[in-house]
Design an enzyme around this catalytic site. Structure first.
Site, PDB file in Angstrom:
ATOM      1  N   SER A 144      27.540  71.524 119.298  1.00  0.00           N
ATOM      2  CA  SER A 144      26.250  71.123 120.158  1.00  0.00           C
ATOM      3  C   SER A 144      25.141  69.670 119.953  1.00  0.00           C
ATOM      4  O   SER A 144      25.905  68.742 119.941  1.00  0.00           O
ATOM      5  CB  SER A 144      25.926  72.454 120.793  1.00  0.00           C
ATOM      6  OG  SER A 144      24.659  72.104 121.447  1.00  0.00           O
ATOM      7  N   GLU A 162      23.170  64.443 140.974  1.00  0.00           N
ATOM      8  CA  GLU A 162      23.367  63.447 140.878  1.00  0.00           C
ATOM      9  C   GLU A 162      24.335  62.880 140.915  1.00  0.00           C
ATOM     10  O   GLU A 162      24.888  62.736 139.599  1.00  0.00           O
ATOM     11  CB  GLU A 162      22.501  62.873 140.165  1.00  0.00           C
ATOM     12  CG  GLU A 162      20.300  63.390 140.694  1.00  0.00           C
ATOM     13  CD  GLU A 162      19.797  62.579 140.304  1.00  0.00           C
ATOM     14  OE1 GLU A 162      19.858  61.198 139.889  1.00  0.00           O
ATOM     15  OE2 GLU A 162      18.855  62.963 139.714  1.00  0.00           O
ATOM     16  N   HIS A 186      28.829  70.781 125.885  1.00  0.00           N
ATOM     17  CA  HIS A 186      28.884  72.142 126.812  1.00  0.00           C
ATOM     18  C   HIS A 186      29.027  71.621 128.047  1.00  0.00           C
ATOM     19  O   HIS A 186      28.746  71.501 129.205  1.00  0.00           O
ATOM     20  CB  HIS A 186      26.953  72.165 126.747  1.00  0.00           C
ATOM     21  CG  HIS A 186      26.542  72.929 125.623  1.00  0.00           C
ATOM     22  ND1 HIS A 186      26.599  74.453 125.315  1.00  0.00           N
ATOM     23  CD2 HIS A 186      25.558  71.960 124.801  1.00  0.00           C
ATOM     24  CE1 HIS A 186      25.907  74.633 124.009  1.00  0.00           C
ATOM     25  NE2 HIS A 186      25.252  73.495 123.845  1.00  0.00           N
TER      26      HIS A 186
END
Lengths: 288, 288
Positions: A144, A162, A186
């Site tokens: 991560s 977006e 992720h």
């Protein structure tokens, strides 16, 4: 809309690393098969491994450090030490620097990549970790936030929902272990393809690496990226982009990017950073 | 992992259409500039336009029909008729078929693309709409669900937050106005890039077209796609995909797809379906 007068320079194909670096997309299996953590353990030397856990990205470094200490101890590592770097001066600590000498594996936990960089960058400890990776003396894994910091450029934060645009991602400087790449994590789990494309539009001389949860992009010293785990590793390759409006558009306007190449890779696939080619090693690649 | 023995066949570069077809990504501006709706109105003949609104995708076709009737009437169309096809037998109605004769524009609203197809496919009304588009007699626009139905293959539903995989998208048969493409809408707004990639992995002989909200992919009869509006149009081009595990992987396993080409396009950009090239027409393209 600017036509690029020349192709963006290719990411260097000469990785500085001489040992494996594992970019883990977060949420790696810590309970059952532990495929990725087991691979790290094995690569670090198995029962001969001496592992340093750096939980500095976490807001609960004690808890996070203990989690990995327990796992690697249970696996049978010869030594495991949690390096509690929670202030910058800890990165100058002689005892930690001495401990690092003998380490064969370094594991950076998840948390906040800005915090991790703020604590570690330009410290003697980090310089030593980087030097040991580049000299082939230690296997490095980051999960991560610990994966986000691997490139020279780092995604500090960003949004989704977006079209790619300049405001969709905030960039910062990472720890530069593998300067040529921008790692996101992720990845599909949090719909981050548009933000990685936005990051790569800003830095078209880099290669985008999107890593899913419980998935690892394992960089080998010979320039191969191996994919391990349950999800996908997505390579965003801008080397053939012929046109981008990055420098001529407003912050929130959608970007134009022509001829972006995408490789969606799963367990056993392999990307060759020298040849810029993908191939499957499913038959040859050991699962652990 | 199967190596493809040959390249997937290229999508036909000979579009059947002889007039413009507008794939709108939903949520088009209905109040202020109305750029996309105004473009449709102008292309349909401006004050000479005779427009049929088909609100069949909507669960409130009366309300939805009235919205567009008011807009096109206010713009000054010579005629606007809402075609209330809410049962399949309405698609055989002689009066509607006669009305359609004189139409210069057909507008399909948003809602549910499965409902829209179930009501319209194989009806005389739909056959006539398709024939008139292919013969250059009518400009066709579809927004949201109305855009989803344009290809032969249609995305019926799907998810996000996962790496591309076979279970991420449910496919159905669309209305086949532009058979060569698979259109997805509300594209980046709802993080649909992974599901469009999944759809294209299933049908690598098609071209993926992802259209954002308040954005339009305007297919011209000459094989150009023009981009109008506030967001992006993303072209997912699988013609150079060298390897896919689509036929050898489990439903929820992540897909491998090597060498996918992506074009992220914004207002004024143009994609040439004949040459498979993108170019910017920002200077030449009128905003309305």
């Amino acid at each position: 809309m600017l036509q690029l007068t020349s192709q963006p320079s290719e990411p260097s194909t000469l990785l500085p690393i001489k040992s494996a670096v594992m970019a883990i997309g977060g949420a790696e299996d810590k309970v059952r098969g532990r495929q990725i953590l087991q691979t790290f353990f094995n690569r670090a030397g198995g029962e001969e491994a001496i592992i340093a856990v750096i939980p500095s990205a976490s807001r609960e470094p004690d808890v996070m450090g203990q989690v990995y200490l327990d796992i690697f101890t249970e696996m049978g590592a010869k030594g495991v030490e949690v390096m509690m770097v929670t202030e910058r001066h800890h990165g100058e600590d002689d005892q930690l620097l001495t401990s690092l000498e003998d380490c064969t594996g370094v594991f950076m936990s998840g948390g906040d990549q800005i915090r991790l960089c703020a604590l570690l960058e330009d410290t003697p400890l980090m310089e030593k970790v980087r030097a040991k990776v580049w000299q082939g003396e230690v296997v490095l894994a980051g999960t991560s936030a610990g994966a986000a910091v691997l490139g020279h450029h780092m995604i500090a934060s960003g949004g989704s929902g977006e079209a790619p645009n300049r405001a969709l991602v905030d960039m910062a400087i990472g720890l530069g272990i593998i300067p040529e790449v921008i790692v996101d994590q992720h990845f599909y789990n949090r719909n981050r393809l548009a933000r990685l494309i936005s990051a790569i539009a800003a830095h078209p001389d880099r290669l985008g690496i999107g890593v899913d949860e419980d998935t690892c992009a394992l960089f080998e010293a010979d320039g191969l990226i191996q994919v391990i785990g349950k999800g996908a590793v997505t390579i965003v390759d801008p080397r053939h982009v012929t046109c981008s409006n990055y420098n001529s558009t407003g912050m929130t306007d959608p970007l134009s990017l022509y001829n972006l190449k995408l490789h969606v890779l799963s367990h056993g696939d392999c990307y060759d950073l020298h040849k810029h080619e993908v191939h499957s090693q499913k038959a040859e690649f050991p699962s652990v």
